[in-house]
Design a protein around this motif. Structure first.
Motif, mmCIF file in Angstrom:
data_model
loop_
_atom_site.group_PDB
_atom_site.id
_atom_site.type_symbol
_atom_site.label_atom_id
_atom_site.label_comp_id
_atom_site.label_asym_id
_atom_site.label_seq_id
_atom_site.Cartn_x
_atom_site.Cartn_y
_atom_site.Cartn_z
ATOM 1 N N UNK A 144 -9.176 10.284 -5.633
ATOM 2 C CA UNK A 144 -9.457 8.960 -6.175
ATOM 3 C C UNK A 144 -10.633 9.055 -7.144
ATOM 4 N N UNK A 145 -10.745 8.099 -8.044
ATOM 5 C CA UNK A 145 -11.801 8.167 -9.061
ATOM 6 C C UNK A 145 -12.693 6.933 -9.011
ATOM 7 N N UNK A 146 -13.944 7.150 -9.359
ATOM 8 C CA UNK A 146 -14.878 6.042 -9.469
ATOM 9 C C UNK A 146 -14.432 5.098 -10.580
ATOM 10 N N UNK A 173 0.819 -1.212 0.000
ATOM 11 C CA UNK A 173 0.000 0.000 0.000
ATOM 12 C C UNK A 173 0.855 1.266 0.000
ATOM 13 N N UNK A 174 1.938 1.243 0.766
ATOM 14 C CA UNK A 174 2.827 2.421 0.826
ATOM 15 C C UNK A 174 3.422 2.726 -0.543
ATOM 16 N N UNK A 175 3.909 1.690 -1.235
ATOM 17 C CA UNK A 175 4.485 1.886 -2.569
ATOM 18 C C UNK A 175 3.429 2.344 -3.561
ATOM 19 N N UNK A 203 1.267 6.712 -6.885
ATOM 20 C CA UNK A 203 0.146 7.610 -7.156
ATOM 21 C C UNK A 203 0.616 9.067 -7.130
ATOM 22 N N UNK A 204 1.425 9.396 -6.128
ATOM 23 C CA UNK A 204 1.953 10.759 -6.019
ATOM 24 C C UNK A 204 2.895 11.095 -7.179
ATOM 25 N N UNK A 221 -3.642 3.642 -11.120
ATOM 26 C CA UNK A 221 -3.381 3.549 -9.673
ATOM 27 C C UNK A 221 -4.560 4.074 -8.861
ATOM 28 N N UNK A 222 -5.208 5.142 -9.322
ATOM 29 C CA UNK A 222 -6.361 5.695 -8.598
ATOM 30 C C UNK A 222 -7.468 4.656 -8.477
#
Length: 396
Positions: free
Chosen positions: A364-366, A304-306, A311-312, A326-327
């Protein structure tokens, strides 16, 4: 001499052997043998413990060391695994929950004690697994029984795991302000605490030193004997305060987590509170609305951290394709398991944990299909969460 040193090296070796045996038998799914090993290990700390009755645990007073709590926690893991494999006897599940609850109480007791900041941080790392065990067993029990009391326990594990260090820092000062205890007793308590913290720090420094092994062991033994003397005096004082001034003792040492019912009274009709508990291999999610409750566990197939770091990076590099990919992965992990809880909601209040503190949930996106993805040309066309919800963040 061994007893004057706490458990001593012999006792520690015995503890490690029984723990290793229990773990080995657990891996082999030899649950009866695993339980026998854990009970034998626990008997070191509670000599009167009935070895044949796996439903019996030591008292809270017997669980004064990290090693004892580890043994109780692995016993809870064994009982949980035994139940999941057989599902024939609900007593196993109930006993697993009781063991986990007691391990959490013992962890909390130790974390709220007089130890130095260094030891508290060590304990923080050591006891994380007891809260995870509580959530694991709690989720299994909740999914099988839908018992609101079980859910309340699981939520309490989550809250206490997050809040204990802050509470332990605050409560001592609050208790002094509200306390009717004579200043002489409070000063004595403070002096004993200071002495124990000093000895604890000295002990940690000595363990980390590179001096001659024989000399090092001799110094450690002397410190431990001194520590035990002050520990006994401190324990007697705490017992005296509990008997004579129970209000002070409870204010300082008994932490009460907020209940689910209390949380629900604070929520608006269109608000959903989402609380996360993040562990290396599991993610627990509580979704609480004024009129409903969800409790889910997710096992991420990626770090999750990676994933959040990637994402960033996608945002920084304006990489639209990577961003969408990724989103949606993050949405699937963090929000999809509780979609049913927000059908009528307009506001999401997020209580993050761990790496999630660095994630903007608004971004985040749907879910979108591959066909829809191909038609999206820039970031402004994405179905962001913020288009449908007001997202805010809070502490536990």
């Amino acid at each position: 001499v061994e007893k004057s040193r706490g458990l001593g090296d012999v006792y520690k070796r015995q503890t490690h052997i029984y723990y290793a045996l229990a773990d080995l038998h657990l891996e082999a799914r030899a649950y009866v043998s695993a339980l026998e090993a854990s009970q034998l290990g626990l008997q070191i700390y509670a000599p009167s413990l009935d070895l044949k009755n796996i439903y019996k645990n030591p008292s809270l007073e017997d669980l004064q060391t990290r090693a004892a709590i580890y043994l109780l926690a692995i016993k809870g893991r064994i009982l949980h695994a035994y139940y999941l494999e057989s599902e024939a006897d609900k007593q196993y599940l109930s006993a697993a929950l009781e063991s986990a609850d007691l391990a959490v109480q013992a962890s909390e007791q130790m974390r709220l004690s007089y130890h130095s900041d260094y030891s508290k941080l060590q304990s923080e790392e050591a006891f994380t697994h007891t809260y995870q065990l509580g959530l694991q067993v709690g989720h299994t029990a909740w999914s099988r029984t839908q018992d609101s009391k079980v859910l309340e326990r699981a939520f309490r594990f989550a809250e206490k795991a997050k809040a204990i260090l802050l509470l332990s820092a605050m409560q001592g000062e609050v208790a002094k302000i509200k306390s009717p205890i004579p200043s002489s007793l409070l000063q004595r308590e403070e002096k004993l605490r200071a002495k124990l913290i000093q000895l604890d720090n000295t002990l940690q420094q000595q363990k980390a030193s590179k001096t001659d092994a024989t000399l090092k062991d001799s110094k450690i033994q002397a410190i431990q004997i001194d520590f035990l003397k002050y520990h006994q005096e401190y324990s007697q004082l705490m017992k005296q305060m509990e008997e004579i001034h129970p209000d002070y003792y409870q204010l300082k040492y008994q932490t009460q987590a907020i209940s689910i019912a209390e949380v629900q009274t604070l929520l608006q009709a269109e608000e959903l509170l989402i609380q996360y508990c993040v562990y290396p291999n599991e993610l627990y999610v509580f979704a609480i609305a004024a009129d409903s409750i969800g409790f889910e566990v997710v096992e991420p197939d990626t770090d999750l951290t990676l994933l959040i770091e990637d994402f960033q990076k996608a945002i920084f590099l304006s990489d639209l394709e990577e961003y969408i990919s990724i989103a949606q992965q993050l949405y699937a992990l963090l929000l999809k398991p509780i979609e049913a809880e927000w059908t009528t909601k307009k506001q999401l209040t997020i209580i993050p944990d761990g790496a999630l503190h660095r994630l903007n949930f608004d971004a985040l996106i749907h879910p979108i299909s591959p066909t829809e993805s191909e038609s999206i040309e820039n970031f402004s066309q994405l179905p962001y969460l913020l288009r449908d919800f007001q997202v805010r963040y809070h502490y536990s």
